[in-house]
Write a protein that holds these residues in place. Structure first.
Motif, PDB file in Angstrom:
ATOM      1  N   UNK A 116       0.905  -1.206  -0.014  1.00 45.68           N
ATOM      2  CA  UNK A 116      -0.050   0.024   0.073  1.00 45.68           C
ATOM      3  C   UNK A 116       0.808   1.261  -0.080  1.00 45.68           C
ATOM      4  N   UNK A 117       0.565   2.246  -0.880  1.00 44.85           N
ATOM      5  CA  UNK A 117       1.320   3.468  -1.204  1.00 44.85           C
ATOM      6  C   UNK A 117       0.235   4.519  -0.784  1.00 44.85           C
ATOM      7  N   UNK A 118       0.521   5.239  -0.011  1.00 42.52           N
ATOM      8  CA  UNK A 118      -0.724   6.250   0.613  1.00 42.52           C
ATOM      9  C   UNK A 118      -1.995   5.463   0.590  1.00 42.52           C
ATOM     10  N   UNK A 119      -2.888   5.658  -0.439  1.00 43.35           N
ATOM     11  CA  UNK A 119      -4.207   5.208  -0.258  1.00 43.35           C
ATOM     12  C   UNK A 119      -4.574   4.157  -1.218  1.00 43.35           C
ATOM     13  N   UNK A 120      -3.401   3.494  -1.978  1.00 43.32           N
ATOM     14  CA  UNK A 120      -3.816   2.517  -3.055  1.00 43.32           C
ATOM     15  C   UNK A 120      -2.582   1.667  -3.043  1.00 43.32           C
ATOM     16  N   UNK A 121      -2.922   0.415  -3.565  1.00 43.58           N
ATOM     17  CA  UNK A 121      -1.783  -0.745  -3.726  1.00 43.58           C
ATOM     18  C   UNK A 121      -1.277  -0.604  -4.785  1.00 43.58           C
ATOM     19  N   UNK A 122       0.089  -0.808  -5.013  1.00 43.56           N
ATOM     20  CA  UNK A 122       0.931  -0.748  -6.002  1.00 43.56           C
ATOM     21  C   UNK A 122       1.664  -2.006  -6.331  1.00 43.56           C
ATOM     22  N   UNK A 123       1.977  -2.413  -7.272  1.00 41.13           N
ATOM     23  CA  UNK A 123       2.746  -3.554  -7.757  1.00 41.13           C
ATOM     24  C   UNK A 123       4.124  -3.466  -8.131  1.00 41.13           C
TER      25      UNK A 123
END
Length: 583
Positions: A187-194
């Motif tokens: 999770x980066x801030x409010x969203x998930x990153x791949x």
């Protein structure tokens, strides 16, 4: 006004900042000299610059002897002054001659009411400080003291001086760098990153757990080396050259991991100077002392030693440049914070936090499941301090028969000196010499490091010249020549008494076990840093006067402490042998 934090202290600029944009609207100038020509511990002069009635907070300028004054000692002096001035909340600029750096601190105490008046006693003292000035990294104070504007109330002030905020912000950036290197989701801030992961390992497909293990080990070593850059010699030179580890060096070297880091880790820090290859006894590597300690011993999963690894182990230079750019925006201190004095910088405890959070990600299950599987939970500093204090207190009361209240004073950072008789002081030293502690699930070493801090604190009070402790330490060195060399070194360098105490405690009193190999490595690393902070770096002497770090392989071991020791010939149970085979 935006550059006030990266300039030398200036009273007019400081007051203008406070009254013009930071404190509540009712803040006003006072500029009242409270004390001058003091010989009050380390403090020499105190001036009240302004006050903020809505915050019930005074603003002081405190001039002290030297930038090298011990932080805890300076904090104790400030607590006593606040008690005399009947102040419970203070913002203070700490300024010393000969230094362009200064500190902005929030200091709080609880004064005790008695017989209808304020007594000259206090409790719950705390000092939280930002390092400012030309040599400081001021991104965090700018963000929380400048960009957020005026404070609303005192709780808002307190939140701007929160070490938790600094640590959370720093960990978030390190965790993102970890994912960029090893791959995975986060999770980066409010969203998930791949993150695909830029690391390439020999014969390992992306997603293999070895990617995350290698990444944690590399990040731990890099941050340890970054701390080494903060240890300065008698000539003002860092223990590791500034230019060796930097974003500029990573961008300009070419194949930075193989050209710089592998030689630094495995051929320099891990090798005595007279045994190094000729190319590492000159130039920038010639300044780097031999540390020993096993931290930079090549691990089988470091993929080091075969020519083919140079082509199959890849860490992009861009990743190192970005990682160092993160470190370059924060202040680092090699002193461990205490419960009463907290530098709002990155201290060695942060290594533990990084490990305890990243460890869960090594397990391919969900973080919560992984945490339950490994038991990897961060224990807050105040809880560790309570556990350590109560454990040592009960031990000393039982072994010496000294009243518990007197032992409590010995274990308190805010109380200075010993009120015990000489005979009782002797009993305490003898009892500490016999103390052995083992943490069966030591994690990154929070409890052992807490024990180390408290034992040093007690010895500072009951054995200030370290004569008894030195005699005990020397008696445990069997080699006559080594014993005499250590005696001369320590007796000639009286500013190394804390080093003497720590070395003895680590060698005789502290043991740790953990099921996670990386946890054991981080615990050892924190022990090493605790010794280095008290080394006296002298450029002109052999190895820059740095003693080779003790080998901690049998002080902190990887094992399952919940399983019985196996019978002879059995393979189950204790995992120490398996761990050492991997090492």
């Amino acid at each position: 006004m935006s550059d006030i934090f990266d300039r030398p202290y200036d009273r007019e600029s400081f007051v203008s900042f406070l009254c013009g944009s930071f404190l509540t609207e009712d803040a006003g100038r006072r500029e009242e000299l409270k004390r001058s020509g003091l010989t009050f511990g380390y403090i020499r002069e105190v001036t009240e610059l302004c006050s903020a009635p809505a915050l019930d907070c005074a603003v002081l300028e405190i001039r002290h002897e030297s930038e090298s004054d011990p932080r805890v000692g300076l904090s104790r002096d400030t607590f006593r002054l606040m008690s005399e001035f009947n102040m419970e909340r203070v913002l203070a600029a700490f300024v010393s001659p000969g230094s362009d750096n200064w500190r902005l601190s929030l200091i709080t105490i609880d004064l005790t009411l008695g017989d209808g008046k304020i007594e000259r006693s206090y409790s719950n003292p705390r000092r939280l400080s930002y390092l400012l000035g030309p040599s400081a990294r001021v991104r965090t104070p700018r963000q929380y003291l400048l960009k957020k504007g005026r404070v609303k109330d005192f709780e808002d002030v307190r939140s701007r001086f929160s070490v938790e905020v600094v640590n959370k912000e720093f960990y978030g950036e390190i965790a993102r760098a970890f994912s960029c290197l090893a791959g995975g989701r986060r999770m980066v801030k409010s969203h998930e990153e791949e993150f695909a992961g830029v690391l390439k390992l020999p014969s390992k497909a992306p997603g293999d757990p070895k990617y995350k293990e290698f990444s944690v080990r590399l990040i731990g070593r890099l941050i340890f080396c970054w701390f080494l850059k903060k240890k300065i010699s008698n000539n003002g030179r860092p223990l590791l050259p500034e230019g060796l580890l930097s974003s500029d060096a990573a961008r300009s070297t070419g194949d930075y991991y193989h050209e710089v880091l592998e030689p630094l880790f495995f051929k320099t820090l891990n090798t005595p100077i007279d045994e190094r290859d000729a190319e590492f006894r000159k130039g920038v590597f010639a300044e780097i002392p031999f540390l020993n300690g096993g931290l930079f011993e090549p691990h089988p999963d470091d993929y080091y030693g075969k020519p083919s690894y140079r082509n199959t182990l890849k860490v992009p230079d861009e990743w190192f440049a970005d990682f160092f750019a993160i470190l370059e925006t924060y202040n680092f201190t090699i002193d461990e914070n205490t419960t009463i004095d907290v530098d709002l910088s990155i201290d060695p405890e942060m290594l533990g936090r990084i490990f305890e959070n990243l460890l869960a990600e090594i397990n391919p299950e969900t973080e919560e499941t992984a945490r339950k599987a490994t038991g990897s939970y961060y224990t807050p500093r105040n809880i560790v301090d309570y556990m350590v204090t109560e454990s040592i207190k009960q031990y000393l009361v039982t072994r010496t028969g000294i009243d518990a209240s007197l032992v409590t004073d010995l274990l308190s950072f805010e109380m200075e000196g010993s009120s015990l008789s000489e005979d009782d002081n002797r009993k305490v030293v003898a009892a500490l010499e016999e103390l052995r502690i083992i943490d069966p699930a030591c994690g990154s070493g929070a409890f052992p490091m807490g024990v180390l801090q408290k034992m040093v604190l007690v010895l500072q009070k009951v054995d200030p010249d370290s004569k008894r402790w030195l005699a005990s330490l020397l008696s445990n060195i069997p080699d006559t020549t080594a014993r005499e060399m250590m005696r001369r070194k320590l007796e000639n360098e009286h500013d190394m008494w804390d080093y003497t105490r720590k070395l003895g405690i680590i060698r005789k009193s502290i043991y740790g076990v953990d099921i996670q190999p990386i946890a054991v490595e981080i615990a050892k690393l924190r022990c090493f840093l605790s010794l280095i902070v008290d080394e006296n770096v002298i450029d002109e002497k052999d190895n820059r006067n740095i003693e080779a770090l003790p080998n901690l392989e049998f002080k902190f071991v990887c094992a399952n402490s919940l399983v019985d020791v196996p019978e002879e010939g059995q393979q189950d149970g204790l995992l120490v042998d398996e761990y050492f085979e991997k090492m």
